[in-house]
Design an enzyme around this catalytic site. Structure first.
Site: not given
Ligand SMILES: *Cc1c(COP(=O)(O)O)cnc(C)c1O
Length: 383
Positions: A46, A98, A170, A195
């Site tokens: 982690r 978004y 972003d 994306k």
């Protein structure tokens, strides 16, 4: 190093134990420690994992940043940025960000006492007038979704700097190949690596890139404390995707330029939104801050009805009707009922998301085949 070389090589060394050219998938949760308090740089996956660490070096190089962090999704990356804030802090953000970011801000973080101002970020005076003593952050997305509005990154970042605000961009739609917010002075670049960075519609992932040491320490602390980390296999997939980022984006831009012109000249099409078109409202700014104009196009129909949009979307063949974007395959999406369904109809119409607005993510197929597919679908659309 130029971009194409960085995309293929940056951060990547042959595996020291075997010489493997491709970064191995270190599918392990923990790492043996030679003695108490000693380790080989890794303790528990982690906190860090070699496959992820290599990807993070590549991410950093792509955005010309000192630090980068990979997350289990774009939203997890955004969530991490919001955790830098405290109750009563205020964020100024674009009004057409978004939908998932909007939902996170309003439904989760406003409940926790953080205030968000959704304003037209193309208007500097509005930004200036919204800033007050509680303002902590400016959040922008450019080009935006689905109308591909352009915000001047340099100007916005300068306002943020003058007022001591953290600026976040972003950069998902543009990709680090076409636009580099950090180089323009932004504090943090955020990506949905789902994306273009992944590029093959086979993985969900997010990224943050930044320079500031203190901010990077905080983000690393939140990442390892909250644990929204991607799997080693997903890191491998995105490392692989990045090697062709520039080639894929070049092909998408080439296709999109031709398709935008084709749509603009089509008798059944009303408006075409493509950043590369000279009549696009943000074209001049885009020319200044982007290398090329990207692979996203939106358009609507002269006979502007839901039924007509539905006919078009049923008749396309190569284009798949699906959410998401940025893969090698072309996709079409219907914002009014998919990505922007939660916006009330009057508000939707007011901002330009008409009943027939269709968003295309242009992929890397042959341009002629894509145009023929669009033409055949448009032939079925009612006048
Ligand atoms: C998809 C997307 C996100 C969210 O990323 P996920 O990987 O789906 O969590 C954020 N911003 C933009 C612009 C996006 O397109």
């Amino acid at each position: 190093m130029k971009f194409a070389t960085k995309a293929i090589h940056a951060g990547i060394e042959p595996d020291p134990s075997t010489g493997a050219i491709m970064t191995p998938i270190f599918q392990t949760s923990t790492f043996a420690q030679p003695s108490v308090g000693k380790n080989k740089g890794f303790e528990y996956a982690r906190s860090s994992n070699p496959t992820r660490q290599t990807l993070e070096k590549s991410f950093a190089a792509l955005e010309n940043a000192k630090h980068a962090f990979a997350f289990s999704s774009g939203m997890a990356a955004t969530d991490t940025v919001m955790k830098l804030l405290k109750p009563n802090d205020e964020v100024i953000c674009g009004q057409d960000i978004y939908g998932g970011s909007y939902r996170l801000f309003v439904k989760i973080y406003e409940e926790m006492g953080i205030k968000f101002h959704f304003i037209d970020m193309q208007d500097e005076e509005k930004i200036q007038n919204t800033i007050n003593k509680n303002s902590k952050m400016i959040w922008i997305e450019t080009p935006s979704n689905p109308l591909l509005q352009i915000i001047d990154i340099k100007k916005t970042v300068d306002i943020a700097k003058k007022n001591n605000l953290i600026s976040v961009v972003d950069n998902t739609f543009a990709t680090p190949y076409l636009q580099n917010p950090i180089t323009m002075g932004a504090d943090i670049a955020m990506h949905s690596a789902t994306k273009y960075l992944g590029g093959h519609s086979d993985v969900v992932m997010g990224a943050l890139m930044l320079n500031d040491e203190k901010l990077a320490e905080k983000i690393y602390f939140i990442q390892k404390s909250c644990g929204a980390v991607p799997s080693p296999f997903d890191c491998f997939l995105v490392l692989r995707g990045i090697k062709t980022l520039h080639l894929r984006v070049d092909a998408s831009c080439r296709n999109a330029t031709k398709i935008a012109t084709f749509l603009m000249n089509h008798e059944k099409v009303k408006n075409v939104y493509y950043v590369g078109l000279e009549q696009h409202k943000g074209h001049k700014i885009a020319k200044k801050q982007m290398k090329k104009f990207g692979g996203m196009i939106s358009f609507d129909l002269k006979n502007d009805t839901k039924e007509n949009a539905a006919i078009f979307l049923e008749k396309i063949n190569i284009f798949a009707l699906a959410e998401s974007l940025g893969g090698v395959e072309s996709l079409a999406c219907y914002p009014a009922m998919m990505t922007h369904a939660s916006i009330p109809i009057e508000k939707r119409h007011e901002i330009g998301i008409t009943d027939s607005l269709i968003r295309l993510s242009i992929g890397c197929e042959d341009t002629d085949d894509l145009m023929q597919d669009l033409e055949e679908a448009l032939q079925n659309v009612k006048v």
